[in-house]
Design a protein around this motif. Structure first.
Motif, short mmCIF file in Angstrom:
data_model
loop_
_atom_site.label_atom_id
_atom_site.label_comp_id
_atom_site.label_asym_id
_atom_site.label_seq_id
_atom_site.Cartn_x
_atom_site.Cartn_y
_atom_site.Cartn_z
N LYS A 69 1.00 -1.32 -0.01
CA LYS A 69 0.09 0.01 0.00
C LYS A 69 0.77 1.23 0.10
O LYS A 69 0.68 2.24 -0.82
CB LYS A 69 -0.97 0.01 1.16
CG LYS A 69 -1.88 1.21 1.15
CD LYS A 69 -2.65 1.10 2.49
CE LYS A 69 -3.78 2.35 2.71
NZ LYS A 69 -4.43 2.37 3.93
N GLN A 70 1.90 1.03 0.96
CA GLN A 70 2.73 2.51 1.02
C GLN A 70 3.60 2.51 -0.17
O GLN A 70 3.72 3.62 -0.96
CB GLN A 70 3.84 2.07 2.04
CG GLN A 70 4.59 3.48 2.50
CD GLN A 70 3.63 4.49 2.84
OE1 GLN A 70 2.81 4.57 3.68
NE2 GLN A 70 4.03 5.73 2.25
N LEU A 71 3.90 1.46 -1.00
CA LEU A 71 4.74 1.63 -2.14
C LEU A 71 3.80 2.19 -3.39
O LEU A 71 4.41 2.88 -4.11
CB LEU A 71 5.15 0.30 -2.77
CG LEU A 71 6.27 -0.42 -1.92
CD1 LEU A 71 6.63 -1.82 -2.22
CD2 LEU A 71 7.55 0.63 -1.87
N VAL A 72 2.34 1.94 -3.34
CA VAL A 72 1.54 2.27 -4.37
C VAL A 72 1.43 3.93 -4.11
O VAL A 72 1.59 4.54 -5.14
CB VAL A 72 0.24 1.50 -4.50
CG1 VAL A 72 -0.81 2.09 -5.31
CG2 VAL A 72 0.30 0.37 -4.88
N LEU A 73 1.26 4.22 -2.83
CA LEU A 73 1.18 5.63 -2.49
C LEU A 73 2.30 6.51 -3.09
O LEU A 73 2.34 7.44 -3.61
CB LEU A 73 0.75 6.03 -1.12
CG LEU A 73 -0.62 5.54 -0.73
CD1 LEU A 73 -0.53 5.46 0.82
CD2 LEU A 73 -1.66 6.30 -1.36
N GLY A 78 4.52 10.14 -9.43
CA GLY A 78 3.91 10.56 -10.74
C GLY A 78 3.23 11.82 -10.77
O GLY A 78 3.60 12.64 -11.64
N ILE A 79 2.70 12.31 -9.53
CA ILE A 79 2.15 13.67 -9.56
C ILE A 79 3.23 14.74 -9.61
O ILE A 79 3.13 15.60 -10.42
CB ILE A 79 1.20 13.93 -8.28
CG1 ILE A 79 0.01 13.15 -8.39
CG2 ILE A 79 0.83 15.19 -8.14
CD1 ILE A 79 -0.96 13.01 -7.20
N ILE A 138 3.84 17.40 -12.75
CA ILE A 138 3.80 19.00 -12.62
C ILE A 138 5.17 19.57 -12.88
O ILE A 138 5.23 20.34 -13.69
CB ILE A 138 3.48 19.32 -11.12
CG1 ILE A 138 2.12 18.92 -10.81
CG2 ILE A 138 3.70 20.76 -11.08
CD1 ILE A 138 1.68 19.15 -9.27
N LEU A 139 6.15 18.70 -12.47
CA LEU A 139 7.41 19.29 -13.08
C LEU A 139 7.75 19.04 -14.53
O LEU A 139 8.21 20.19 -15.10
CB LEU A 139 8.75 18.38 -12.21
CG LEU A 139 10.18 18.85 -12.69
CD1 LEU A 139 10.33 20.36 -12.07
CD2 LEU A 139 10.83 17.78 -11.90
#
Length: 97
Positions: free
Chosen positions: A46-50, A56-57, A61-62
Protein backbone atom coordinates in the motif's frame (compact mmCIF):
# COMPACT_ATOMS: atom_id res chain seq x y z
CA UNK A 1 29.00 -13.35 12.64
CA UNK A 2 28.33 -14.15 9.01
CA UNK A 3 25.41 -12.55 7.27
CA UNK A 4 23.89 -12.73 3.82
CA UNK A 5 24.69 -10.20 1.15
CA UNK A 6 21.13 -8.89 1.30
CA UNK A 7 21.38 -8.36 5.06
CA UNK A 8 24.73 -6.58 4.65
CA UNK A 9 23.29 -4.29 1.96
CA UNK A 10 20.23 -3.52 4.12
CA UNK A 11 22.46 -2.68 7.07
CA UNK A 12 24.64 -0.41 4.94
CA UNK A 13 21.54 1.37 3.60
CA UNK A 14 20.28 1.89 7.14
CA UNK A 15 23.72 3.02 8.31
CA UNK A 16 24.13 5.52 5.47
CA UNK A 17 20.65 6.91 6.07
CA UNK A 18 21.23 7.44 9.83
CA UNK A 19 24.66 6.37 11.17
CA UNK A 20 24.00 7.36 14.79
CA UNK A 21 20.58 5.74 14.92
CA UNK A 22 21.86 2.55 13.29
CA UNK A 23 24.76 2.31 15.77
CA UNK A 24 22.43 2.88 18.73
CA UNK A 25 20.02 0.23 17.42
CA UNK A 26 22.83 -2.31 16.99
CA UNK A 27 24.17 -1.63 20.49
CA UNK A 28 20.69 -2.11 21.96
CA UNK A 29 20.28 -5.34 19.96
CA UNK A 30 23.56 -6.70 21.36
CA UNK A 31 22.28 -6.04 24.88
CA UNK A 32 19.17 -8.08 24.13
CA UNK A 33 16.90 -5.30 22.91
CA UNK A 34 14.84 -4.99 19.77
CA UNK A 35 16.69 -5.93 16.58
CA UNK A 36 14.88 -4.40 13.59
CA UNK A 37 14.61 -6.18 10.27
CA UNK A 38 16.35 -3.80 7.87
CA UNK A 39 15.80 -6.19 4.95
CA UNK A 40 11.99 -5.99 4.85
CA UNK A 41 11.58 -2.37 5.89
CA UNK A 42 9.44 -0.18 3.59
CA UNK A 43 8.00 -3.08 1.60
CA UNK A 44 4.32 -2.53 2.43
CA UNK A 45 2.49 -2.73 -0.94
CA UNK A 46 0.00 0.00 0.00
CA UNK A 47 2.81 2.40 0.90
CA UNK A 48 4.70 1.59 -2.29
CA UNK A 49 1.60 2.36 -4.39
CA UNK A 50 1.05 5.67 -2.58
CA UNK A 51 4.70 6.60 -3.07
CA UNK A 52 4.41 5.79 -6.77
CA UNK A 53 1.30 7.95 -7.12
CA UNK A 54 2.95 10.90 -5.37
CA UNK A 55 6.05 10.53 -7.54
CA UNK A 56 3.86 10.48 -10.64
CA UNK A 57 2.08 13.66 -9.59
CA UNK A 58 5.34 15.47 -8.81
CA UNK A 59 6.94 14.42 -12.09
CA UNK A 60 3.82 15.38 -14.06
CA UNK A 61 3.82 18.89 -12.59
CA UNK A 62 7.57 19.25 -13.06
CA UNK A 63 7.33 17.92 -16.62
CA UNK A 64 4.54 20.36 -17.46
CA UNK A 65 6.59 23.25 -16.09
CA UNK A 66 9.67 22.25 -18.08
CA UNK A 67 7.61 21.67 -21.24
CA UNK A 68 5.96 25.08 -21.04
CA UNK A 69 9.25 26.86 -20.40
CA UNK A 70 11.17 25.10 -23.18
CA UNK A 71 8.62 24.50 -25.94
CA UNK A 72 6.01 27.17 -25.28
CA UNK A 73 7.65 30.11 -23.53
CA UNK A 74 5.01 32.45 -24.99
CA UNK A 75 2.49 30.84 -22.62
CA UNK A 76 4.01 32.94 -19.85
CA UNK A 77 4.05 36.21 -21.80
CA UNK A 78 0.69 37.33 -20.42
CA UNK A 79 1.84 36.56 -16.88
CA UNK A 80 5.07 38.49 -17.41
CA UNK A 81 3.13 41.40 -18.93
CA UNK A 82 0.77 41.49 -15.96
CA UNK A 83 3.71 41.41 -13.55
CA UNK A 84 5.35 44.27 -15.45
CA UNK A 85 2.14 46.33 -15.28
CA UNK A 86 1.87 45.71 -11.54
CA UNK A 87 5.50 46.66 -11.00
CA UNK A 88 5.02 49.83 -13.07
CA UNK A 89 1.90 50.76 -11.07
CA UNK A 90 3.67 50.17 -7.76
CA UNK A 91 6.67 52.21 -8.91
CA UNK A 92 4.47 55.11 -10.02
CA UNK A 93 2.55 55.08 -6.73
CA UNK A 94 5.84 55.17 -4.81
CA UNK A 95 7.16 58.12 -6.82
CA UNK A 96 3.89 60.07 -6.34
CA UNK A 97 4.21 59.89 -2.54
Amino acid sequence: NKCTRLEAMANMDAYLADPNGWTLTKLKAKKGGYDPDFINVNTDPKQLVLTGIWAGIVFAILGRFVYLNIYQPEAYDSIRATQAEIAKAVQSSITKD
